[in-house]
Design a protein around this motif. Structure first.
Motif, PDB file in Angstrom:
ATOM      1  N   LEU A 135       0.821  -1.213   0.000  1.00 45.15           N
ATOM      2  CA  LEU A 135       0.000   0.000   0.000  1.00 45.15           C
ATOM      3  C   LEU A 135       0.858   1.267   0.000  1.00 45.15           C
ATOM      4  CD1 LEU A 135      -2.925  -0.949   2.411  1.00 45.15           C
ATOM      5  CD2 LEU A 135      -3.110  -0.424  -0.022  1.00 45.15           C
TER       6      LEU A 135
ATOM      7  N   ARG B 262      -7.828  -0.311  -5.257  1.00 41.83           N
ATOM      8  CA  ARG B 262      -7.871   1.046  -4.701  1.00 41.83           C
ATOM      9  C   ARG B 262      -8.985   1.894  -5.322  1.00 41.83           C
ATOM     10  NH1 ARG B 262      -1.502   1.823  -3.997  1.00 41.83           N
ATOM     11  NH2 ARG B 262      -1.471   2.496  -1.821  1.00 41.83           N
TER      12      ARG B 262
ATOM     13  N   GLU C 247      -9.157   3.170   2.296  1.00 38.56           N
ATOM     14  CA  GLU C 247      -7.742   2.824   2.350  1.00 38.56           C
ATOM     15  C   GLU C 247      -7.075   3.255   3.654  1.00 38.56           C
ATOM     16  OE1 GLU C 247      -3.616   3.689  -0.129  1.00 38.56           O
ATOM     17  OE2 GLU C 247      -5.539   3.728  -1.189  1.00 38.56           O
TER      18      GLU C 247
END
Length: 253
Positions: free
Chosen positions: A79, A112, A135
């Motif tokens: 990430l 995402r 997120e």
């Protein structure tokens, strides 16, 4: 005088026609250039970049993955790469020594763009899906040291959980029994009831529930009446459990 002006008039007419034709050609030329230079408008999305990682075998204690490198720690690391639109992590979860089941091949994906996270059992294509995963909240969840994604819906309140085990049902209990669109009857169950009745000709079906899957069984409720061994008319209401097109059990209500 007429002889003098006539050639001049003809010359002026020819010049005028030539000028008009030239203007028309220029207009057509400009029109073609305008059409050819006009940009094409299309509704498109930019291509999404997928970042893949295979972390091999991961240990588990039965409650989730353990160790310094798991699907959760790898997701937290990936990430950090802002170029990754979709993250895909494959791994094999080893069976604990005290548990009697096979190692499981799994894949975790996080998109995402859509905010969807999937935990996929690749052998059976059973999917645990988490929708609307923010997120930032996901990062906080991963930093908290979780062993699995099961607590994600409690941690991130807007996240929704869905469990798609269609393929598992098909392989475990066979095809879904056919149910009549007219009266809801299920032939497999109707035949089973009549074959076990004292007087099959006396059986009358009163109610049928919708066929659903529970555990390893397709399940349906049927209410019916018929004569018993004493010749009396009785009404029965029971659940019937089906596997591979056969009634394997029944439970009266």
């Amino acid at each position: 005088m007429k002889k003098i002006f006539l050639p001049i008039a003809i010359s002026l007419f020819i010049a005028s026609c030539s000028s008009d034709n030239s203007n028309e050609i220029k207009k057509e030329s400009n029109s073609q250039e305008s059409t050819e230079s006009k940009p094409v408008f299309k509704e498109e999305l930019p291509p999404l970049k997928t970042c893949k990682s295979d972390i091999g075998k991961v240990k588990t204690d039965g409650n989730g993955s353990i160790g310094s490198k798991t699907e959760l720690t790898e997701l937290k690391k990936l990430l950090k790469n802002k170029d990754c639109d979709i993250i895909e992590i494959t791994f094999v979860q080893k069976s604990p020594p005290d548990r009697n089941y096979e190692d499981m091949a799994l894949k975790v994906t996080y998109n995402r763009v859509t905010g969807n996270l999937k935990n996929i059992f690749t052998k059976t294509n059973v999917i645990e899906e988490y929708k609307n995963v923010n997120e930032n909240c996901l990062l906080e969840f991963l930093k908290s040291g979780q062993q699995s994604f099961l607590g994600l819906t409690d941690f991130c309140k807007d996240t929704k959980y869905e469990f798609n085990n269609k393929e598992m049902k098909q392989s475990a209990i066979g095809a879904k029994p056919e149910q009549s669109e007219l009266d809801g009857s299920v032939k497999i169950v109707a035949d089973f009831i009549k074959s076990n009745a004292k007087d099959a000709s006396s059986i009358e079906f009163l109610e049928w529930s919708k066929v659903i899957s529970i555990g390893k069984n397709w399940t349906v409720r049927c209410k019916y009446k018929g004569t018993n061994s004493l010749g009396a008319m009785v009404t029965e209401n029971a659940w019937f459990y089906i596997q591979n097109s056969k009634v394997v059990d029944s439970k009266p209500i």
